[in-house]
Design a protein around this motif. Structure first.
Motif, short mmCIF file in Angstrom:
data_model
loop_
_atom_site.label_atom_id
_atom_site.label_comp_id
_atom_site.label_asym_id
_atom_site.label_seq_id
_atom_site.Cartn_x
_atom_site.Cartn_y
_atom_site.Cartn_z
N LYS A 90 53.91 -3.07 32.88
CA LYS A 90 52.33 -3.32 32.50
C LYS A 90 52.26 -3.43 30.96
CE LYS A 90 51.10 0.13 36.34
NZ LYS A 90 50.90 1.49 36.51
N ARG A 91 53.12 -3.12 30.28
CA ARG A 91 52.83 -3.36 28.76
C ARG A 91 52.92 -4.69 28.54
NH1 ARG A 91 55.51 1.82 28.08
NH2 ARG A 91 57.56 0.40 27.71
N ALA A 92 53.96 -5.33 29.16
CA ALA A 92 54.37 -6.73 29.01
C ALA A 92 53.24 -7.64 29.48
CB ALA A 92 55.65 -7.44 29.68
N GLU A 93 52.59 -7.33 30.50
CA GLU A 93 51.26 -7.83 31.02
C GLU A 93 50.18 -7.83 30.06
OE1 GLU A 93 50.57 -6.39 34.91
OE2 GLU A 93 52.37 -7.42 35.97
N HIS A 94 50.04 -6.58 29.61
CA HIS A 94 48.92 -6.22 28.67
C HIS A 94 49.08 -6.88 27.34
CE1 HIS A 94 46.03 -3.94 26.45
NE2 HIS A 94 46.83 -3.82 25.27
N GLU A 95 50.24 -6.97 26.81
CA GLU A 95 50.56 -7.86 25.61
C GLU A 95 50.48 -9.37 25.94
OE1 GLU A 95 54.59 -6.97 24.53
OE2 GLU A 95 54.38 -4.93 23.96
N GLU A 96 50.89 -9.86 27.00
CA GLU A 96 50.56 -11.25 27.40
C GLU A 96 48.85 -11.49 27.49
OE1 GLU A 96 51.46 -14.34 30.87
OE2 GLU A 96 52.13 -12.35 31.03
N MET A 97 48.10 -10.66 27.80
CA MET A 97 46.91 -10.68 28.04
C MET A 97 46.28 -10.43 26.48
SD MET A 97 44.00 -8.27 29.62
CE MET A 97 44.20 -7.03 28.39
N VAL A 98 46.83 -9.80 25.72
CA VAL A 98 46.34 -9.64 24.42
C VAL A 98 46.63 -10.79 23.38
CG1 VAL A 98 46.72 -8.37 22.10
CG2 VAL A 98 46.36 -7.14 24.37
N ASP A 99 47.99 -11.34 23.95
CA ASP A 99 48.02 -12.88 23.23
C ASP A 99 47.43 -13.86 23.57
OD1 ASP A 99 50.25 -11.45 21.98
OD2 ASP A 99 51.84 -12.26 23.23
#
Length: 578
Positions: free
Chosen positions: A330-339
């Motif tokens: 989930k954090r990876a997906e969130h970081e991808e969205m943030v990027d």
């Protein structure tokens, strides 16, 4: 008497100028271990002078310390293990110090000085054991068995006479040390005399077949009164077992097994050791709290009382690892969205900056508002920050307000509403005090307001370094006429161009005349070409006609009209029309 039992060991392996020994320090430490474990010697009453500390100064300092510390009711055992030296000329023996040079007796501790130390120590019993070559030179007087513990004693027990003695193989004990240690460990009596130990050790050394003869004696002219020192055990078997069981430490339980290998509690001791090891292993695994540690614990202690707890912890760790894996995803997906948001944010900001440079302030404001409302609230740590965005928005607002005031001022000036023009231009001047156009318009409006006449505004666009006007290109399509081959039809490529056509020339060549609203252009073309490009200079800028010139032209036109009317009337009278 309730005095303390002190123990001083002086042991040297690592000599600087003499051959190194194998077991001196090992022997002395094992003597300390057996005395402090099995007998009434406390660890805080043990003094050590080992290897590098065993200089002449170090040994002297330790004896001086004991002279000041030990009281009359206390006992002292001194155990020396190292090299010895004997000087035949003066019949004197020595202890070789760690830094003593070969043959330099001034670097050694002589027997005479040792005896002086012994005389100054106020102990009730003093027992000196020496495991070195030529140690027998220290024995001055041989006596028989002592009279009892109540009488003071000053006793010496050496590993040999005035002769070389054996150090023993690497990792083992010397014959003398082995005899002492084995006797003390094997003794099952609550107390045993030093005389009994001396006899047993002497037999052991002779039995080992070594070419050395242990010696014992008492110091002459000392406080010795024929007394006897006793080694008293700490506890009986039952007391030792109960104490070890109460402490619950592996070392104490193993010590019981070592002291009483055939005791009554051997099976219980081994079971207790197993439980203690399982408990310690469980404490380690619980403290580290890792999957590997719990699995290792199950492997070695799967039948212990803590095994079920270990299995439960393993299940918890596996569940936690699963949850952590999902969280990382989930954090990876969130970081991808943030990027992605950061990229969109940067693109919108860069677009806004580009529009600002092009002076498209309204569009730039839209992009900046998008950054302000769509991205910054969710990601306040984005760069540029909200302060920078608000700063750029403020720039856009100022520019838009400036342009609005400037255009309103121009329009008011055009319709000769100079007061309104001055008001609007003054607002524009407040927003951009360096703008030359505003200054010129404001000055002209103020002059016109004061004088009541139109003031010509200087043309700010006329500059000596302006580039030449760009030529304007129009592309037209050339098509052969269907009826007459010598005619061509030109179709304009843009609706604003209304060309007229003239034709000159032969069948293969023609002159195209393109008439626009400003110029008439000619170009020679071949019939085999489909398109021709006609280039014309940009039309010149019409000079602005002033109101005065307009009035003059209007007056001339009126006079011309009146003249024509009068001429018409005159001609009518002349030819008799009326």
């Amino acid at each position: 008497m309730n005095g303390k039992n002190y123990l001083l060991i002086i042991a040297i392996d690592q000599y600087e100028h003499h051959p190194r020994l194998n077991n001196s320090v090992r022997d002395a430490e094992e003597v300390v271990d057996v005395l402090t474990t099995l007998y009434q010697f406390n660890a805080d009453c043990v003094h050590r002078v080992i290897n590098g500390e065993a200089t002449e100064e170090g040994i002297d300092a330790k004896f001086v310390e004991l002279i000041k510390t030990i009281e009359k009711e206390d006992n002292l055992i001194v155990y020396y293990s190292g090299h010895g030296y004997y000087r035949e000329e003066v019949k004197e023996g020595y202890w070789v110090t760690v830094d003593g040079r070969m043959g330099k007796v001034t670097d050694y501790i002589s027997n005479s000085n040792l005896i002086k130390y012994m005389h100054q120590i106020k102990a009730h019993h003093l027992f000196l054991m020496v495991d070195s070559c030529f140690s027998g030179a220290l024995v001055e007087q041989i006596r028989g068995e002592g009279h009892g513990y109540a009488y003071p004693s000053r006793r010496v027990f050496t590993s040999g006479r005035i002769e070389n003695v054996v150090d023993g193989p690497q990792g083992e004990n010397s014959p003398f040390a082995k005899g002492v240690i084995d006797f003390l460990k094997g003794n099952m009596e609550e107390e045993v005399s030093a005389t009994a130990m001396i006899a047993d050790v002497s037999r052991t050394v002779r039995h080992l077949g070594k070419q050395q003869e242990p010696m014992e004696g008492r110091l002459r002219n000392s406080r010795d009164n024929g007394g006897e020192f006793y080694f008293r055990r700490k506890l009986s078997e039952e007391d030792l077992w109960n104490g070890a069981l109460a402490k619950g430490e592996i070392e104490d339980l193993e010590e019981y097994i070592k002291v009483y290998p055939n005791g009554n509690f051997i099976a219980d001791a081994r079971e207790a050791i197993r439980r203690v090891r399982a408990r310690k292993a469980w404490n380690v695994a619980r403290r580290r709290n890792t999957l590997d540690d719990y699995e290792i614990f199950i492997t070695h202690h799967g039948e212990s009382e803590f095994a079920n707890n270990a299995r439960a912890r393993i299940r918890q760790i596996l569940n936690r690892q699963k949850e952590e894996l999902e969280d990382r995803k989930k954090r990876a997906e969130h970081e991808e969205m943030v990027d992605e948001c950061r990229m969109n944010y940067a693109a919108a900001y860069n677009k806004a900056i580009t529009l600002l440079r092009k002076e498209k302030y309204r569009q730039a404001q839209v992009e900046l508002r998008k950054c302000q409302h769509n991205y910054i609230p969710k990601h306040p740590n984005f760069i540029p920050t909200i302060e920078e965005i608000e700063k750029q928005i403020d720039i856009c607002n100022r520019k838009l307000n400036f342009n609005s005031f400037l255009n309103l001022g121009k329009e008011a000036y055009r319709i000769r509403d100079y007061r309104t023009a001055i008001t609007q231009l003054a607002q524009a001047h407040l927003l951009d005090a360096e703008n030359q156009e505003v200054k010129r318009l404001l000055s002209a409006a103020k002059t016109a307001e004061e004088s009541g006449r139109v003031v010509k505004i200087p043309d700010s666009k006329k500059r000596t370094n302006d580039p030449p006007p760009q030529k304007k290109q129009s592309t037209v399509e050339v098509v052969k006429g269907p009826e007459d081959r010598n005619k061509i039809v030109i179709k304009p490529s843009k609706k604003k161009v209304s060309p007229g056509v003239q034709h000159t020339g032969s069948r293969k060549k023609a002159t195209v005349v393109l008439t626009t609203n400003t110029k008439k252009l000619e170009k020679n073309v071949n019939f085999d070409k489909k398109k021709v490009t006609v280039t014309s200079p940009s039309p010149s800028v019409k000079r602005k006609i002033s109101d005065k010139e307009k009035r003059e032209k209007r007056k001339v036109a009126i006079l011309a009209t009146i003249g024509m009317v009068l001429l018409y009337i005159f001609l009518c009278f002349l030819f008799g029309v009326f």
